[in-house]
Write a protein that holds these residues in place. Structure first.
Motif, PDB file in Angstrom:
ATOM      1  N   THR A   1      17.955  26.739 -20.635  1.00 32.39           N
ATOM      2  CA  THR A   1      17.542  25.377 -20.299  1.00 32.39           C
ATOM      3  C   THR A   1      17.265  25.277 -18.807  1.00 32.39           C
ATOM      4  OG1 THR A   1      19.847  24.695 -20.032  1.00 32.39           O
ATOM      5  CG2 THR A   1      18.839  24.336 -22.189  1.00 32.39           C
ATOM      6  N   TYR A   2      16.509  24.245 -18.449  1.00 34.64           N
ATOM      7  CA  TYR A   2      16.142  24.043 -17.053  1.00 34.64           C
ATOM      8  C   TYR A   2      16.041  22.553 -16.806  1.00 34.64           C
ATOM      9  CZ  TYR A   2      13.619  24.700 -12.650  1.00 34.64           C
ATOM     10  OH  TYR A   2      13.241  24.693 -11.334  1.00 34.64           O
ATOM     11  N   TYR A   3      16.537  22.094 -15.632  1.00 34.22           N
ATOM     12  CA  TYR A   3      16.600  20.665 -15.355  1.00 34.22           C
ATOM     13  C   TYR A   3      16.037  20.341 -13.984  1.00 34.22           C
ATOM     14  CZ  TYR A   3      19.888  20.660 -19.254  1.00 34.22           C
ATOM     15  OH  TYR A   3      20.466  20.812 -20.491  1.00 34.22           O
ATOM     16  N   ALA A   4      15.494  19.150 -13.884  1.00 36.42           N
ATOM     17  CA  ALA A   4      15.162  18.609 -12.575  1.00 36.42           C
ATOM     18  C   ALA A   4      16.464  18.295 -11.846  1.00 36.42           C
ATOM     19  CB  ALA A   4      14.327  17.341 -12.732  1.00 36.42           C
ATOM     20  N   ASP A   5      16.437  18.395 -10.529  1.00 34.99           N
ATOM     21  CA  ASP A   5      17.643  18.121  -9.746  1.00 34.99           C
ATOM     22  C   ASP A   5      18.150  16.702  -9.978  1.00 34.99           C
ATOM     23  OD1 ASP A   5      16.654  20.072  -6.812  1.00 34.99           O
ATOM     24  OD2 ASP A   5      17.612  20.657  -8.689  1.00 34.99           O
TER      25      ASP A   5
ATOM     26  N   GLU B   1       4.073   8.649 -11.127  1.00 35.93           N
ATOM     27  CA  GLU B   1       3.531   9.722 -11.946  1.00 35.93           C
ATOM     28  C   GLU B   1       4.583  10.222 -12.941  1.00 35.93           C
ATOM     29  OE1 GLU B   1       0.287  11.603  -8.791  1.00 35.93           O
ATOM     30  OE2 GLU B   1       2.021  12.783  -9.433  1.00 35.93           O
ATOM     31  N   ARG B   2       4.089  10.819 -14.001  1.00 40.08           N
ATOM     32  CA  ARG B   2       4.986  11.424 -14.979  1.00 40.08           C
ATOM     33  C   ARG B   2       5.688  12.613 -14.324  1.00 40.08           C
ATOM     34  NH1 ARG B   2       2.750  11.990 -21.016  1.00 40.08           N
ATOM     35  NH2 ARG B   2       2.171   9.873 -20.363  1.00 40.08           N
ATOM     36  N   GLU B   3       7.000  12.710 -14.520  1.00 42.54           N
ATOM     37  CA  GLU B   3       7.756  13.771 -13.876  1.00 42.54           C
ATOM     38  C   GLU B   3       8.611  14.533 -14.888  1.00 42.54           C
ATOM     39  OE1 GLU B   3      10.403  12.099 -10.955  1.00 42.54           O
ATOM     40  OE2 GLU B   3      11.778  11.315 -12.473  1.00 42.54           O
ATOM     41  N   PHE B   4       8.827  15.777 -14.562  1.00 37.17           N
ATOM     42  CA  PHE B   4       9.626  16.666 -15.394  1.00 37.17           C
ATOM     43  C   PHE B   4      11.092  16.266 -15.350  1.00 37.17           C
ATOM     44  CE2 PHE B   4      11.046  20.526 -17.304  1.00 37.17           C
ATOM     45  CZ  PHE B   4      12.173  20.927 -16.590  1.00 37.17           C
ATOM     46  N   ALA B   5      11.752  16.378 -16.514  1.00 29.38           N
ATOM     47  CA  ALA B   5      13.193  16.122 -16.574  1.00 29.38           C
ATOM     48  C   ALA B   5      13.957  17.366 -17.029  1.00 29.38           C
ATOM     49  CB  ALA B   5      13.486  14.954 -17.504  1.00 29.38           C
ATOM     50  N   ALA B   6      13.517  17.966 -18.143  1.00 30.33           N
ATOM     51  CA  ALA B   6      14.268  19.090 -18.699  1.00 30.33           C
ATOM     52  C   ALA B   6      13.372  19.910 -19.620  1.00 30.33           C
ATOM     53  CB  ALA B   6      15.491  18.603 -19.466  1.00 30.33           C
TER      54      ALA B   6
ATOM     55  N   LYS C   1      20.209  16.886 -13.319  1.00 28.22           N
ATOM     56  CA  LYS C   1      21.136  18.004 -13.540  1.00 28.22           C
ATOM     57  C   LYS C   1      22.578  17.524 -13.499  1.00 28.22           C
ATOM     58  CE  LYS C   1      19.639  21.614 -11.564  1.00 28.22           C
ATOM     59  NZ  LYS C   1      19.269  22.599 -10.525  1.00 28.22           N
ATOM     60  N   GLY C   2      23.355  17.956 -14.482  1.00 25.84           N
ATOM     61  CA  GLY C   2      24.755  17.558 -14.556  1.00 25.84           C
ATOM     62  C   GLY C   2      24.984  16.278 -15.331  1.00 25.84           C
ATOM     63  N   ARG C   3      23.907  15.531 -15.614  1.00 28.29           N
ATOM     64  CA  ARG C   3      24.027  14.273 -16.364  1.00 28.29           C
ATOM     65  C   ARG C   3      23.297  14.340 -17.700  1.00 28.29           C
ATOM     66  NH1 ARG C   3      21.711   9.808 -14.471  1.00 28.29           N
ATOM     67  NH2 ARG C   3      20.057  10.914 -13.352  1.00 28.29           N
ATOM     68  N   PHE C   4      22.188  15.059 -17.746  1.00 21.75           N
ATOM     69  CA  PHE C   4      21.393  15.171 -18.960  1.00 21.75           C
ATOM     70  C   PHE C   4      21.563  16.560 -19.562  1.00 21.75           C
ATOM     71  CE2 PHE C   4      17.764  11.959 -17.825  1.00 21.75           C
ATOM     72  CZ  PHE C   4      18.727  10.995 -17.534  1.00 21.75           C
ATOM     73  N   THR C   5      21.487  16.615 -20.893  1.00 23.96           N
ATOM     74  CA  THR C   5      21.548  17.888 -21.602  1.00 23.96           C
ATOM     75  C   THR C   5      20.449  17.947 -22.650  1.00 23.96           C
ATOM     76  OG1 THR C   5      23.955  18.010 -21.319  1.00 23.96           O
ATOM     77  CG2 THR C   5      22.960  19.431 -22.994  1.00 23.96           C
ATOM     78  N   ILE C   6      19.622  18.972 -22.550  1.00 20.08           N
ATOM     79  CA  ILE C   6      18.576  19.180 -23.546  1.00 20.08           C
ATOM     80  C   ILE C   6      19.083  20.193 -24.572  1.00 20.08           C
ATOM     81  CG2 ILE C   6      17.434  20.989 -22.191  1.00 20.08           C
ATOM     82  CD1 ILE C   6      14.757  19.970 -23.285  1.00 20.08           C
ATOM     83  N   SER C   7      18.741  19.945 -25.828  1.00 16.04           N
ATOM     84  CA  SER C   7      19.123  20.869 -26.894  1.00 16.04           C
ATOM     85  C   SER C   7      18.059  20.796 -27.989  1.00 16.04           C
ATOM     86  CB  SER C   7      20.505  20.522 -27.459  1.00 16.04           C
ATOM     87  OG  SER C   7      20.505  19.224 -28.019  1.00 16.04           O
ATOM     88  N   ARG C   8      18.133  21.724 -28.908  1.00 18.40           N
ATOM     89  CA  ARG C   8      17.169  21.717 -30.004  1.00 18.40           C
ATOM     90  C   ARG C   8      17.812  22.270 -31.258  1.00 18.40           C
ATOM     91  NH1 ARG C   8      12.272  25.216 -28.064  1.00 18.40           N
ATOM     92  NH2 ARG C   8      11.491  24.826 -30.191  1.00 18.40           N
ATOM     93  N   ASP C   9      17.277  21.828 -32.386  1.00 11.84           N
ATOM     94  CA  ASP C   9      17.683  22.330 -33.686  1.00 11.84           C
ATOM     95  C   ASP C   9      16.412  22.788 -34.393  1.00 11.84           C
ATOM     96  OD1 ASP C   9      18.462  22.742 -36.321  1.00 11.84           O
ATOM     97  OD2 ASP C   9      19.873  21.089 -36.323  1.00 11.84           O
ATOM     98  N   ASN C  10      16.176  24.077 -34.389  1.00 12.58           N
ATOM     99  CA  ASN C  10      14.930  24.597 -34.960  1.00 12.58           C
ATOM    100  C   ASN C  10      14.867  24.411 -36.473  1.00 12.58           C
ATOM    101  OD1 ASN C  10      13.926  25.286 -32.461  1.00 12.58           O
ATOM    102  ND2 ASN C  10      14.533  27.432 -32.608  1.00 12.58           N
ATOM    103  N   ALA C  11      16.013  24.319 -37.113  1.00 15.59           N
ATOM    104  CA  ALA C  11      16.021  24.073 -38.559  1.00 15.59           C
ATOM    105  C   ALA C  11      15.554  22.658 -38.886  1.00 15.59           C
ATOM    106  CB  ALA C  11      17.414  24.307 -39.123  1.00 15.59           C
TER     107      ALA C  11
END
Length: 126
Positions: free
Chosen positions: A58-62, A44-49, A65-75
């Motif tokens: 930010t929020y991460y799946a266990d 099944e499709r699973e949440f990552a970040a 966590k510690g390996r992936f980083t989510i970020s965004r650039d609204n501009a």
């Protein structure tokens, strides 16, 4: 109508890194909570970040966590997923998703998100 287009997937050896991007159009990107999910074959499709609208939270799946980083650039109307120390079990199609309805960013359910990209394949070889 919101369109999401992922890019940056590919084949990488275990221990390597990839950076996924998701470009949004057709709406007000800065008002959306954004998430990354993944789906491995037969699973099944699973949440990552996930990341809040202002990028302040930010929020991460266990599992990532510690390996992936989510970020965004609204501009740039773009959300990113930096993936380091990749493992074979990270192999999956990765999807970005937009939640237009709320402000709470710790949403892990597929049903909580309104729009989805087409996905980008990430394959990690051992």
């Amino acid at each position: 109508q919101v369109q999401l287009v992922e890019s940056g997937g590919g084949l990488v050896q275990a221990g390597g890194s990839l950076r996924l991007s998701c470009a949004a159009s057709g709406g007000t990107f800065s008002s959306y909570v954004m998430g990354w999910f993944r789906q491995a074959p037969g699973k099944e499709r699973e949440f990552a970040a996930a990341i809040s609208r202002s990028a302040g939270n930010t929020y991460y799946a266990d599992s990532v966590k510690g390996r992936f980083t989510i970020s965004r650039d609204n501009a740039k109307n773009t959300v990113y997923l930096q993936m380091n120390s990749l493992k074979p079990e990270d192999t999956a199609v990765y999807y970005c998703a937009a939640d237009l309805r709320g402000t709470y960013y710790r949403k892990t359910a597929v049903s909580a998100y309104d729009y989805w990209g087409q996905g980008t394949q990430v394959t990690v070889s051992s």
